[in-house]
Enzyme design. Structure first.
Site, PDB file in Angstrom:
ATOM      1  N   LEU A 183      -3.802 -13.712   0.035  1.00 27.39           N
ATOM      2  CA  LEU A 183      -4.616 -14.647  -0.748  1.00 27.39           C
ATOM      3  C   LEU A 183      -4.600 -14.415  -2.264  1.00 27.39           C
ATOM      4  O   LEU A 183      -4.334 -15.345  -3.036  1.00 27.39           O
ATOM      5  CB  LEU A 183      -6.068 -14.627  -0.243  1.00 27.39           C
ATOM      6  N   LYS A 221      -1.775  -4.216  16.068  1.00 26.81           N
ATOM      7  CA  LYS A 221      -2.298  -3.017  15.414  1.00 26.81           C
ATOM      8  C   LYS A 221      -3.264  -2.286  16.371  1.00 26.81           C
ATOM      9  O   LYS A 221      -3.256  -1.058  16.440  1.00 26.81           O
ATOM     10  CB  LYS A 221      -3.019  -3.369  14.108  1.00 26.81           C
ATOM     11  N   PRO A 256      -4.316 -23.121  -2.077  1.00 27.24           N
ATOM     12  CA  PRO A 256      -4.690 -23.529  -0.717  1.00 27.24           C
ATOM     13  C   PRO A 256      -5.830 -22.682  -0.158  1.00 27.24           C
ATOM     14  O   PRO A 256      -5.695 -21.470  -0.017  1.00 27.24           O
ATOM     15  CB  PRO A 256      -3.394 -23.293   0.085  1.00 27.24           C
ATOM     16  N   ILE A 259       0.835  -1.201   0.000  1.00 26.13           N
ATOM     17  CA  ILE A 259       0.000   0.000   0.000  1.00 26.13           C
ATOM     18  C   ILE A 259       0.874   1.256   0.000  1.00 26.13           C
ATOM     19  O   ILE A 259       0.619   2.220  -0.732  1.00 26.13           O
ATOM     20  CB  ILE A 259      -0.954   0.006   1.224  1.00 26.13           C
ATOM     21  N   TYR A 298      -1.292 -10.287  15.028  1.00 22.56           N
ATOM     22  CA  TYR A 298      -1.243  -9.127  14.117  1.00 22.56           C
ATOM     23  C   TYR A 298      -2.268  -8.082  14.533  1.00 22.56           C
ATOM     24  O   TYR A 298      -1.930  -6.914  14.764  1.00 22.56           O
ATOM     25  CB  TYR A 298      -1.499  -9.563  12.663  1.00 22.56           C
ATOM     26  N   THR A 317      -6.082  -1.163  10.420  1.00 24.83           N
ATOM     27  CA  THR A 317      -6.854  -2.220   9.756  1.00 24.83           C
ATOM     28  C   THR A 317      -8.208  -2.434  10.429  1.00 24.83           C
ATOM     29  O   THR A 317      -8.362  -2.164  11.627  1.00 24.83           O
ATOM     30  CB  THR A 317      -6.037  -3.533   9.807  1.00 24.83           C
ATOM     31  N   ASP A 318      -9.145  -2.986   9.680  1.00 18.36           N
ATOM     32  CA  ASP A 318     -10.448  -3.344  10.271  1.00 18.36           C
ATOM     33  C   ASP A 318     -10.333  -4.550  11.211  1.00 18.36           C
ATOM     34  O   ASP A 318     -11.244  -4.825  11.989  1.00 18.36           O
ATOM     35  CB  ASP A 318     -11.485  -3.619   9.174  1.00 18.36           C
ATOM     36  N   GLU A 319      -9.177  -5.251  11.154  1.00 17.67           N
ATOM     37  CA  GLU A 319      -9.054  -6.481  11.946  1.00 17.67           C
ATOM     38  C   GLU A 319      -9.021  -6.201  13.448  1.00 17.67           C
ATOM     39  O   GLU A 319      -9.243  -7.091  14.262  1.00 17.67           O
ATOM     40  CB  GLU A 319      -7.822  -7.283  11.503  1.00 17.67           C
TER      41      GLU A 319
HETATM   42  P1  NAD Z   1       3.388  -4.733   3.498  1.00 15.73           P
HETATM   43  O1  NAD Z   1       3.748  -5.864   4.390  1.00 15.73           O
HETATM   44  O2  NAD Z   1       3.235  -4.940   2.043  1.00 15.73           O
HETATM   45  O3  NAD Z   1       4.471  -3.549   3.666  1.00 15.73           O
HETATM   46  C1  NAD Z   1       4.983  -3.166   4.917  1.00 15.73           C
HETATM   47  C2  NAD Z   1       6.205  -2.280   4.679  1.00 15.73           C
HETATM   48  O4  NAD Z   1       6.709  -1.888   5.970  1.00 15.73           O
HETATM   49  C3  NAD Z   1       7.352  -3.009   3.958  1.00 15.73           C
HETATM   50  O5  NAD Z   1       7.876  -2.182   2.951  1.00 15.73           O
HETATM   51  C4  NAD Z   1       8.373  -3.254   5.057  1.00 15.73           C
HETATM   52  O6  NAD Z   1       9.716  -3.254   4.584  1.00 15.73           O
HETATM   53  C5  NAD Z   1       8.116  -2.075   5.992  1.00 15.73           C
HETATM   54  N1  NAD Z   1       8.532  -2.362   7.371  1.00 15.73           N
HETATM   55  C6  NAD Z   1       8.233  -3.477   8.103  1.00 15.73           C
HETATM   56  N2  NAD Z   1       8.834  -3.406   9.311  1.00 15.73           N
HETATM   57  C7  NAD Z   1       9.507  -2.226   9.339  1.00 15.73           C
HETATM   58  C8  NAD Z   1      10.312  -1.581  10.317  1.00 15.73           C
HETATM   59  N3  NAD Z   1      10.567  -2.155  11.513  1.00 15.73           N
HETATM   60  N4  NAD Z   1      10.829  -0.365  10.024  1.00 15.73           N
HETATM   61  C9  NAD Z   1      10.592   0.221   8.824  1.00 15.73           C
HETATM   62  N5  NAD Z   1       9.865  -0.348   7.848  1.00 15.73           N
HETATM   63  C10 NAD Z   1       9.317  -1.554   8.116  1.00 15.73           C
HETATM   64  O7  NAD Z   1       2.073  -4.103   4.147  1.00 15.73           O
HETATM   65  P2  NAD Z   1       0.799  -3.426   3.455  1.00 15.73           P
HETATM   66  O8  NAD Z   1      -0.160  -4.472   3.087  1.00 15.73           O
HETATM   67  O9  NAD Z   1       1.258  -2.462   2.429  1.00 15.73           O
HETATM   68  O10 NAD Z   1       0.192  -2.638   4.692  1.00 15.73           O
HETATM   69  C11 NAD Z   1       0.626  -1.315   4.997  1.00 15.73           C
HETATM   70  C12 NAD Z   1      -0.127  -0.814   6.214  1.00 15.73           C
HETATM   71  O11 NAD Z   1      -1.522  -0.833   5.967  1.00 15.73           O
HETATM   72  C13 NAD Z   1       0.099  -1.668   7.470  1.00 15.73           C
HETATM   73  O12 NAD Z   1       0.201  -0.796   8.575  1.00 15.73           O
HETATM   74  C14 NAD Z   1      -1.154  -2.528   7.550  1.00 15.73           C
HETATM   75  O13 NAD Z   1      -1.444  -2.861   8.896  1.00 15.73           O
HETATM   76  C15 NAD Z   1      -2.192  -1.580   6.979  1.00 15.73           C
HETATM   77  N6  NAD Z   1      -3.338  -2.247   6.318  1.00 15.73           N
HETATM   78  C16 NAD Z   1      -3.130  -3.215   5.366  1.00 15.73           C
HETATM   79  C17 NAD Z   1      -4.225  -3.797   4.728  1.00 15.73           C
HETATM   80  C18 NAD Z   1      -4.058  -4.839   3.645  1.00 15.73           C
HETATM   81  O14 NAD Z   1      -5.053  -5.409   3.188  1.00 15.73           O
HETATM   82  N7  NAD Z   1      -2.870  -5.105   3.158  1.00 15.73           N
HETATM   83  C19 NAD Z   1      -5.526  -3.414   5.092  1.00 15.73           C
HETATM   84  C20 NAD Z   1      -5.696  -2.430   6.062  1.00 15.73           C
HETATM   85  C21 NAD Z   1      -4.587  -1.851   6.660  1.00 15.73           C
HETATM   86  P1  TYD Z   2      -5.095 -12.747   3.730  1.00 19.36           P
HETATM   87  O1  TYD Z   2      -4.890 -12.301   2.313  1.00 19.36           O
HETATM   88  O2  TYD Z   2      -3.967 -13.358   4.472  1.00 19.36           O
HETATM   89  O3  TYD Z   2      -5.676 -11.479   4.519  1.00 19.36           O
HETATM   90  P2  TYD Z   2      -6.312 -11.395   6.030  1.00 19.36           P
HETATM   91  O4  TYD Z   2      -5.994 -12.604   6.770  1.00 19.36           O
HETATM   92  O5  TYD Z   2      -5.619 -10.187   6.563  1.00 19.36           O
HETATM   93  O6  TYD Z   2      -7.786 -11.184   5.817  1.00 19.36           O
HETATM   94  O7  TYD Z   2      -6.288 -13.779   3.759  1.00 19.36           O
HETATM   95  C1  TYD Z   2      -7.564 -13.441   3.206  1.00 19.36           C
HETATM   96  C2  TYD Z   2      -8.488 -14.603   3.478  1.00 19.36           C
HETATM   97  O8  TYD Z   2      -8.048 -15.739   2.717  1.00 19.36           O
HETATM   98  C3  TYD Z   2      -8.482 -15.060   4.939  1.00 19.36           C
HETATM   99  O9  TYD Z   2      -9.801 -15.465   5.289  1.00 19.36           O
HETATM  100  C4  TYD Z   2      -7.546 -16.250   4.947  1.00 19.36           C
HETATM  101  C5  TYD Z   2      -7.740 -16.860   3.571  1.00 19.36           C
HETATM  102  N1  TYD Z   2      -6.555 -17.522   2.986  1.00 19.36           N
HETATM  103  C6  TYD Z   2      -6.669 -18.789   2.441  1.00 19.36           C
HETATM  104  O10 TYD Z   2      -7.771 -19.413   2.446  1.00 19.36           O
HETATM  105  N2  TYD Z   2      -5.568 -19.379   1.890  1.00 19.36           N
HETATM  106  C7  TYD Z   2      -4.362 -18.769   1.879  1.00 19.36           C
HETATM  107  O11 TYD Z   2      -3.368 -19.378   1.378  1.00 19.36           O
HETATM  108  C8  TYD Z   2      -4.243 -17.452   2.418  1.00 19.36           C
HETATM  109  C9  TYD Z   2      -2.928 -16.713   2.413  1.00 19.36           C
HETATM  110  C10 TYD Z   2      -5.373 -16.855   2.956  1.00 19.36           C
END
Ligand code: NAD
Ligand code: TYD
Length: 351
Positions: A197, A161, A212, A14, A157, A132-134
């Site tokens: 996923l 958060k 999976p 993101i 996780y 996150t919504d989690e």
């Molecule tokens: P990501 O895992 O793709 O990226 C995380 C980034 O943070 C990476 O570039 C990593 O190198 C950096 N990072 C990790 N530990 C670090 C540290 N100690 N110091 C400096 N940099 C560090 O994550 P993402 O999916 O892009 O998520 C970004 C943010 O958005 C997170 O805070 C996550 O909780 C939040 N978020 C993600 C989702 C989602 O669906 N992916 C949804 C809602 C909120």
């Molecule tokens: P994920 O992308 O890990 O996001 P989150 O756990 O943060 O929602 O997983 C999305 C959904 O897919 C979650 O219900 C777990 C499921 N999942 C699988 O069924 N198989 C997989 O290999 C992975 C990574 C996730």
């Protein structure tokens, strides 16, 4: 107004979209991308910005308080968009400590540095924490998460958060730090690391490997296209009210298994395979421990107060996502060698 904005985690999924949006849209701002480049951070996500004069990358770890303080001393930072985090639930189940140190201590280090640097002058300053919504836990078959829903995190996780969200609010109430928080649903789109996923499924289908699916595939997630999340972050950073929380979501709920079936149909078409070829790879595997059943965001507040809404329908977003992964095989190949394979074997074969 000229601003210097520190975006943490900008080499991740993101964060890279947020950095690109800010660098290209606000040429008068100086955008600093701070990232430790963990397994999830990848500067290849941002090669198009290499020559941008208003962009600086700093490799640093938010767990290192001294370095973070020094960065705030060196640059006249006016705003923070904090995305750096350990972000994958399965990894948090296997190895929780990195989630505690980065997501909690790392966030506090940033709060402390901002507080020190801005003391006495919060005018025009903003600390934006992306969450996150989690943190809200798991829904039954009805209802939605709203901004006032009680926190009930259930994985290491989401608990880490939730903890960081509480600390960010505490620094607002106690010290007056001008914070804003958003809690967003599941993102998808280009540059997502293939532990999550959708990119994991695309990559496996491409290579005719099993897909999976945890448990019965009946868990529900609310999916949002990553660029729509980046647009929301831009809006909240500039127009969100200090001290407020905004929920962001796609109004787009899918069971995992129905989503995988849609992806399989798209992949059959794109790869010129007979209908049903990709779906034959669906493999039910042992469920995730403590697997949250359903997440669903009510995004009415950000819609009404700031005028945000998702721009892309899911079908269109998924097509674009698949097209990107198929056109960027090298990006995927480079990150799925070595350490990724070790993670994959641990997660999927030795359970
Ligand atoms: P990501 O895992 O793709 O990226 C995380 C980034 O943070 C990476 O570039 C990593 O190198 C950096 N990072 C990790 N530990 C670090 C540290 N100690 N110091 C400096 N940099 C560090 O994550 P993402 O999916 O892009 O998520 C970004 C943010 O958005 C997170 O805070 C996550 O909780 C939040 N978020 C993600 C989702 C989602 O669906 N992916 C949804 C809602 C909120
Ligand atoms: P994920 O992308 O890990 O996001 P989150 O756990 O943060 O929602 O997983 C999305 C959904 O897919 C979650 O219900 C777990 C499921 N999942 C699988 O069924 N198989 C997989 O290999 C992975 C990574 C996730």
């Amino acid at each position: 107004m000229k601003q210097t904005i520190l975006i943490t985690g900008g080499a991740g999924f993101i964060g890279s979209h947020v950095v690109r949006l800010f660098v290209n849209k606000y040429s008068e701002y100086h955008i600093i991308n701070l990232d430790a480049l963990t397994y999830a951070g990848n500067l290849e996500n941002l090669t198009d910005l290499d020559q941008s004069p208003n962009y600086t990358f700093i490799k640093a770890d938010i767990r290192d308080a001294e370095t973070i303080d020094a960065i705030f001393e060196k640059y006249p930072i006016t705003g923070v968009c904090h995305l750096a985090a350990e972000s994958h639930v399965d990894r948090s189940i296997a190895e929780p400590m990195a989630f505690i140190t980065t997501n909690i201590i790392g966030t506090v280090n940033l709060l402390n540095a901002a507080r020190k640097a801005w003391t006495g002058n919060f005018e025009g300053k903003r600390f934006y924490h992306i969450s996150t919504d989690e943190v809200y836990g798991s829904l039954g078959s009805e209802g939605f998460f709203v901004e006032t829903t009680s926190y009930d995190p259930r994985s290491p996780y989401s608990a880490s958060k939730a903890s960081s969200d509480h600390l960010v609010r505490a620094y607002n109430h106690t010290y007056g730090l001008p914070v804003v928080i958003t809690n967003c649903s599941n993102n998808y789109g280009q540059n997502q690391f293939p532990e999550k996923l959708i990119p994991l499924a695309i990559n496996n289908i491409k290579h005719m490997k099993p897909i999976p699916v945890y448990g019965k595939g009946e868990n529900i997630r609310d999916w949002l296209y990553v660029i729509d999340h980046a647009r929301a972050i831009d809006l909240v950073f500039h127009e969100g009210k200090v001290g407020e929380t905004y929920n962001i979501g796609g109004f787009n709920e899918w069971t995992n298994i129905s989503l995988i079936h849609v992806l399989c149909e798209i992949m059959d078409r794109k790869m010129n395979r007979a209908p049903g070829t990709s779906a034959s790879l669906i493999t039910y595997v042992k469920d995730r421990a403590g697997h949250d059943l359903r997440y669903a965001i009510d995004a009415t507040k950000i819609q009404k107060e700031l005028g945000w809404e998702p721009s892309l329908q899911f079908a269109e977003g998924l097509e674009k996502t698949v097209d990107w992964y198929l056109a960027n095989e090298e990006w995927m190949d480079r990150i799925t060698t070595g350490k990724y394979q070790a993670y994959y074997d641990q997660q999927y074969h030795k359970r």
